[in-house]
Design an enzyme around this catalytic site. Sequence first.
Site, PDB file in Angstrom:
ATOM      1  N   HIS A 191      34.037  13.452  74.337  1.00  0.00           N
ATOM      2  CA  HIS A 191      34.039  13.062  72.920  1.00  0.00           C
ATOM      3  C   HIS A 191      33.509  11.647  72.743  1.00  0.00           C
ATOM      4  O   HIS A 191      33.458  10.843  73.695  1.00  0.00           O
ATOM      5  CB  HIS A 191      35.457  13.152  72.354  1.00  0.00           C
ATOM      6  CG  HIS A 191      36.422  12.253  73.081  1.00  0.00           C
ATOM      7  ND1 HIS A 191      36.515  10.890  72.851  1.00  0.00           N
ATOM      8  CD2 HIS A 191      37.332  12.525  74.051  1.00  0.00           C
ATOM      9  CE1 HIS A 191      37.438  10.364  73.631  1.00  0.00           C
ATOM     10  NE2 HIS A 191      37.946  11.333  74.385  1.00  0.00           N
ATOM     11  N   GLU A 221      43.379  16.854  76.645  1.00  0.00           N
ATOM     12  CA  GLU A 221      43.546  15.790  77.631  1.00  0.00           C
ATOM     13  C   GLU A 221      44.951  15.829  78.218  1.00  0.00           C
ATOM     14  O   GLU A 221      45.869  16.462  77.675  1.00  0.00           O
ATOM     15  CB  GLU A 221      43.263  14.428  76.979  1.00  0.00           C
ATOM     16  CG  GLU A 221      43.367  13.209  77.886  1.00  0.00           C
ATOM     17  CD  GLU A 221      42.437  13.262  79.094  1.00  0.00           C
ATOM     18  OE1 GLU A 221      42.755  14.039  80.024  1.00  0.00           O
ATOM     19  OE2 GLU A 221      41.439  12.511  79.106  1.00  0.00           O
TER      20      GLU A 221
END
Length: 465
Positions: A269, A345
């Site tokens: 990202h 994550e």
Amino acid sequence: MSAVRRLVVEADGGSRGNPGPAGYGAVVIDAATGETLAEAAEYIGVATNNVAEYRGLIAGLTAAKALFPDAGTTGPDLRVHVRMDSKLVVEQMSGRWKIKHPDMKPLAARAAAILPPSSVTYEWIPRAQNKHADRLANEAMDAGRDGRQWEAAASTAELDAPARTPLPDRGPPGDAVAGAAKARAALAAARGGTEAGTLFEVPTAEEPAPPSAEPAASEPTAPEPTDVSAIAGAAAASESGSAPTPAPQVGWAAAPDLGAPATFVLLRHGETALTPEKRFSGSGGTDPELSATGRDQAARAAAHFAALGTVQEIVSSPLRRCRETAAAVADRLGLEVRIDEGLRETDFGAWEGLTFGEVRERYGDDLTAWLADPDTAPTGGGESFTEVATRVAAARDRLTARYAGRTVLLVTHVTPIKTLVRLALEAPAQAMFRMELSAASISTVAYYGDGNASVRLLNDTSHLR
């Protein structure tokens, strides 16, 4: 007995990106003289190598049939020997390998229906012996790149092709087919020419083509056979029985053509406010949005993937920074974004939002243990790297099964990307600390049908410059 006209079809296809801009080439050759009778080539848009190869086969067989439309009725019987450097297509069309991919089945059916199965034989050849068709395929792709279609009048493929010579005997020592080939060659030499006066040794339908010259140890045992003619509704029979699925290929031995892999393009990202400060930012924290820099990085990534034209699917972590990055790419490509929880994550527990130095100061012993042991979780009930690896591997297996043969953009985080790369390399958990992944960087891993993985790219940021 009616006369027999023997032709050789050489076909090939290619894709610049797999999938990517693709084209095919095919040439029909008089087996007796080596003369080129017809050429065909076409740019087919975005496709995989295997689709392009099948399209080349279809074009070659169609061209052969068009040359002798009355063959088998008022004209001579037609025998076509197909030579290709695609092991997959040759083995599937010969009925020795099963056709499992849904995109291949209708193409195989089209190819099988063009001529009677008994009149067509198949042979694998090295790429170096397929230069004419390969050149035609590349001419077609060049034409597509320039916004035009291939033109026969402008082709130089035949000029670039090597001179054609009689085919060598094939097969390991003692092989019955190879022995028969040598016997025929000896008889032909005694008569002062090649058998039946042909430049190419073309197997008949009753006598299978000799196996390739590859050593027996390097050739995989074929999966369970499939009668391609049955797919097309024809009545031809194939060999029965099945053989074990090949083990994963290891080392430098010649690998089988396993078809297009599932290719994961791994996009980290874009930046958030926490990224430049190097703070722990996992799935147990504040779920920050992209910063202005992060949004610019996402836009640059979107432009990059739009220019490549290879991404077919997009899957994202559920966290906001990934969804925003994925949305920027999806809007540019006109694709939808799927969410997979396995791509989130690590949960860093009490370390969320802290810098490495702050964690060392507050939780020094815990940090030392975490760095030394992948089974150790961060302070406060976070996830260990072992737990993350289990979750990410499960996501990998789901996605490779869903997207076999396709190119998928996975928008995710540092730990999942490093984990996928580590697992592909079969590296130890400590390798996680020896990889650098910048914000909005691109890495690529391809997953093949035999269980092997290939790391093709790591931490590329050239699109951000």
